[in-house]
Design a protein around this motif. Structure first.
Motif, PDB file in Angstrom:
ATOM      1  N   SER A   1       0.829  -1.212   0.000  1.00  0.00           N
ATOM      2  CA  SER A   1       0.000   0.000   0.000  1.00  0.00           C
ATOM      3  C   SER A   1       0.860   1.257   0.000  1.00  0.00           C
ATOM      4  CB  SER A   1      -0.913   0.026   1.240  1.00  0.00           C
ATOM      5  OG  SER A   1      -1.876  -0.994   1.156  1.00  0.00           O
TER       6      SER A   1
ATOM      7  N   ARG B   1       2.714   1.729  -3.396  1.00  0.00           N
ATOM      8  CA  ARG B   1       1.733   2.129  -4.393  1.00  0.00           C
ATOM      9  C   ARG B   1       1.304   3.584  -4.177  1.00  0.00           C
ATOM     10  NH1 ARG B   1      -3.701   1.585  -4.081  1.00  0.00           N
ATOM     11  NH2 ARG B   1      -4.837   1.176  -6.002  1.00  0.00           N
TER      12      ARG B   1
ATOM     13  N   ILE C   1       0.808   6.081 -12.529  1.00  0.00           N
ATOM     14  CA  ILE C   1       1.721   5.101 -11.932  1.00  0.00           C
ATOM     15  C   ILE C   1       3.002   5.002 -12.762  1.00  0.00           C
ATOM     16  CG2 ILE C   1       2.022   2.638 -11.405  1.00  0.00           C
ATOM     17  CD1 ILE C   1      -0.948   2.570 -10.596  1.00  0.00           C
TER      18      ILE C   1
ATOM     19  N   ALA D   1       2.236  -2.129  -8.502  1.00  0.00           N
ATOM     20  CA  ALA D   1       1.367  -1.001  -8.150  1.00  0.00           C
ATOM     21  C   ALA D   1       0.044  -1.049  -8.911  1.00  0.00           C
ATOM     22  CB  ALA D   1       2.078   0.323  -8.423  1.00  0.00           C
TER      23      ALA D   1
END
Lengths: 206, 206
Positions: free
Chosen positions: A143, A146, B150, B175
């Motif tokens: 988490s 990310r 991302i 991710a």
């Protein structure tokens, strides 16, 4: 003195950027001699990277503190993201990351800072989830990695295109999706859907 | 001539960066006069941004073509991500985005390029999902915006810390998580879990 130089440099870099800030200006703002800057930091670039890293860690810590007061998982994520995006606070760190590509001597400090953001972010996240008994979609370390990849990508896009902090926060929350839930029943993943070949994406064509 | 100047500039910028490349060197490599560069592009920075935007769009297009040959959703995402991260290909675009923050005159081209990456990415993604009958976790336009945020975040982190293309690709796939599935039964969202207060994140502390 070291800390005073960092404070003065941080304020000037934030307004004028790396190229627009001289060692002389930083020294004057900190009531110091230019030679003290080279003594403590060697180069303007090294001072820039150290100030940017310190500020990014402080920004993250403040955002985590603000998020700890939230009452729902959605409010928690919102407070965290708003805190990170506030006042273009990540901009110097983004510039430091770009700089480090051509300055391998500055990369280790950047790498350590990213690692700390990940580790401290994961620890804060795991702690909050456990304290409240909220359910989380992913392990805390994933988490956190990310979260920071999305934060840096959104900050980079947003500052290049003149987005406001509120717009960057909304874009980041959209990209994050649901991170956690207060109860299993409310924790629906985005449903899987079939896409019709004729359905245009809802964004306007360029 | 315009296209030849862009090709020459792109190759030089990729090796030496913006600061390490002169208008004279670009002109020499393109067998042109420096005045032709200023005629077509006005400044070195504008040429840099135009070359970086053109290259990012080409990189995306090539990655989409490679991904179209994949046989499973996971292979599709892997081909797409490998293609984007190949050979540090996003690095000039990341530098252009950082540059645009202090050069608002260059921001419109960056904004148009990001919009095109989103719109063309969403169109390609929706087309592939529909053609194969795969199920997707999110609407195509959101998937594309999320994919690029991302990608830029991972590229920025990775190039600052000297990661290889393979490492950046793995970090980006982590991710992204699952984007699509070939069948509803295989399409499990990450399970919700309780975090024990004592469970340390699996990353090593700094």
């Amino acid at each position: 003195m070291r800390s005073r130089l960092l404070d003065a440099a941080s304020a000037l870099f934030r307004v004028h950027g790396l190229a627009g800030t001289s060692i002389g200006a930083i020294a004057a703002a900190a009531d110091a001699f230019p030679s003290q800057i080279t003594y403590y930091f060697r180069t303007k670039e090294a001072l820039f990277v150290e100030a940017a890293c310190r500020d990014a860690l402080r920004l993250a810590e403040r955002a985590e503190k603000a998020a700890a007061r939230a009452r729902t998982p959605a409010a928690y994520v919102r407070a965290l993201v708003d805190g990170i995006m506030r006042g273009d606070g990540l901009a110097p760190f983004v510039e430091a990351l770009t700089l480090a590509r051509r300055r391998p001597d500055l990369a280790p400090q950047i790498a350590r800072t990213i690692e700390r953001l990940h580790v401290e972010g994961a620890r804060a996240y795991a702690g909050e989830m456990a304290r409240r008994g909220w359910l989380t979609r992913r392990p805390a370390d994933l988490s956190a990695r990310r979260f920071w990849a999305i934060a840096l990508g959104i900050a980079l896009e947003g500052q290049a295109t003149g987005r406001s902090a509120a717009e960057m926060s909304a874009a980041m929350r959209e990209a994050l999706g649901e991170m956690a839930s207060a109860e299993p029943a409310g924790a629906t993943a985005p449903p899987l859907r079939l896409v019709a070949a004729s359905a245009p994406p809802s964004a306007k064509p360029a």
